[in-house]
Scaffold this active site. Structure first.
Site, PDB file in Angstrom:
ATOM      1  N   CYS A 101       0.804  -1.227   0.000  1.00  0.00           N
ATOM      2  CA  CYS A 101       0.000   0.000   0.000  1.00  0.00           C
ATOM      3  C   CYS A 101       0.835   1.275   0.000  1.00  0.00           C
ATOM      4  O   CYS A 101       0.502   2.238  -0.690  1.00  0.00           O
ATOM      5  CB  CYS A 101      -0.971  -0.013   1.170  1.00  0.00           C
ATOM      6  SG  CYS A 101      -0.198  -0.131   2.794  1.00  0.00           S
ATOM      7  N   HIS A 135      -2.958   0.493   7.198  1.00  0.00           N
ATOM      8  CA  HIS A 135      -3.184   0.633   5.766  1.00  0.00           C
ATOM      9  C   HIS A 135      -3.067   2.104   5.407  1.00  0.00           C
ATOM     10  O   HIS A 135      -3.235   2.981   6.260  1.00  0.00           O
ATOM     11  CB  HIS A 135      -4.574   0.086   5.416  1.00  0.00           C
ATOM     12  CG  HIS A 135      -4.896   0.094   3.956  1.00  0.00           C
ATOM     13  ND1 HIS A 135      -4.005  -0.285   2.983  1.00  0.00           N
ATOM     14  CD2 HIS A 135      -6.038   0.458   3.303  1.00  0.00           C
ATOM     15  CE1 HIS A 135      -4.577  -0.177   1.791  1.00  0.00           C
ATOM     16  NE2 HIS A 135      -5.797   0.282   1.966  1.00  0.00           N
ATOM     17  N   SER A 152      -4.595  -3.019  -1.960  1.00  0.00           N
ATOM     18  CA  SER A 152      -4.790  -3.765  -0.721  1.00  0.00           C
ATOM     19  C   SER A 152      -5.101  -5.211  -1.064  1.00  0.00           C
ATOM     20  O   SER A 152      -5.496  -5.524  -2.194  1.00  0.00           O
ATOM     21  CB  SER A 152      -5.946  -3.164   0.092  1.00  0.00           C
ATOM     22  OG  SER A 152      -6.277  -3.974   1.198  1.00  0.00           O
TER      23      SER A 152
END
Length: 307
Positions: A101, A135, A152
């Site tokens: 990410c 994330h 992701s």
């Protein structure tokens, strides 16, 4: 015909260790193996609509595929300046290997360089079954609309179309997606908008404010939208002084939040290194989340921007 022609991905997974070792022997030094397809970055035209440009950039990011190994293929640090981000992005594009990410955000920033668009790093901290996950995506703002670029393991946590009316709206969308995979979203961090005018060696503020998702939504909405509106002014201040204004500083000095995180096994001083490289920025969902996990609200304090 190569012996490897007999192996599909499903057959490879079913091989014993001895059979796999034999299959690998057929790969090493084999000059007849087909060359892998290398994705090419998009060539954007000034005549294109911004939504089309973002769609092409996201298509390219997705074509690189997600790196499930947990180890980056390039040397990458988030605690270095804008120049490092752009140089690293060029290397990622040249190597065209699977990415995670943070690397997707680097590539997005590079491909958007010079475009008439604002881009904010948006980071997430979630928890399921006592395990903490992190994330990050790149929120983009154009003509009053918000969208996002990213990658992701979980499709819902990747990109978002350029259609949301505010920063709070897109945060709410991601919160809904986290809930759909049974993750409790603990915190959201918004960084200063990326500026090509920043000093090349100046540190990028990846997490300028922190939003505790246990707070009332009205507080989160007001803080997120006000920060997004004032983001360009705050970036200019940071570029000029090398510091964040006091009202924008995201972590408390009493360490209470860090202690709360230690209870769920995320390690000490979770927010201590907000703008440093974090190995746990791993792309979000790494396994199927169990259903029915019990949420525990994190501790937080009211701030001028963050809540």
């Amino acid at each position: 015909m190569s012996k490897m022609d007999d192996y599909s991905s499903s057959k490879l997974r079913a091989l014993t260790d001895a059979e796999l070792a034999e299959a690998l022997k057929n790969v090493l030094g084999n000059a007849n193996l087909p060359r892998r397809r290398v994705p090419l970055p998009p060539v954007l035209s000034p005549k294109q609509k911004m939504s089309e440009k973002l769609r092409e950039i996201q298509s390219y990011i997705s074509s690189l595929e997600y790196n499930h190994t947990g180890v980056s293929y390039v040397r990458m640090r988030k605690d270095r300046g804008a120049h490092h981000v752009l140089v690293t992005a060029k290397e990622l594009i040249r190597e065209a290997l699977p990415i995670q990410c943070v690397e997707a955000v680097f590539i997005g920033l590079y491909l958007l360089d010079g475009e008439d668009i604002l881009s904010f790093p948006l980071s997430f901290k979630s928890r399921v079954a006592g395990q903490v996950y992190r994330h990050i995506v790149l929120v983009v703002v154009h003509a009053g609309k918000y969208g996002a670029l990213g990658i992701s393991r979980c499709p819902q946590l990747m990109d978002k179309k350029l259609k949301f009316k505010s920063m709070a709206d897109i945060i709410r969308e991601y919160e809904t997606c986290y809930e759909a995979v049974d993750h409790e979203l603990l915190r959201v961090y918004i960084g200063l908008p990326f500026s090509p005018d920043a000093q090349p060696t100046g540190m990028i503020q990846w997490k300028a404010i922190r939003l505790s998702m246990s707070k009332p939504w009205t507080d989160i909405e007001e803080a997120a939208n006000r920060f997004a509106k004032q983001g360009p002014k705050l970036t200019k201040y940071h570029n000029r002084t090398g510091e964040l204004p006091d009202e924008c500083k995201p972590w408390s000095s009493d360490g209470a939040e860090d202690g709360a995180d230690e209870e769920v096994g995320s390690g000490a001083a979770d927010d201590e290194g907000d703008n440093k490289s974090d190995a746990s920025d791993d792309g979000g969902i790494s396994r199927e989340a169990p259903i029915g996990s019990t949420p525990t609200s994190p501790i937080s304090r009211n701030r001028v921007f963050g809540v």
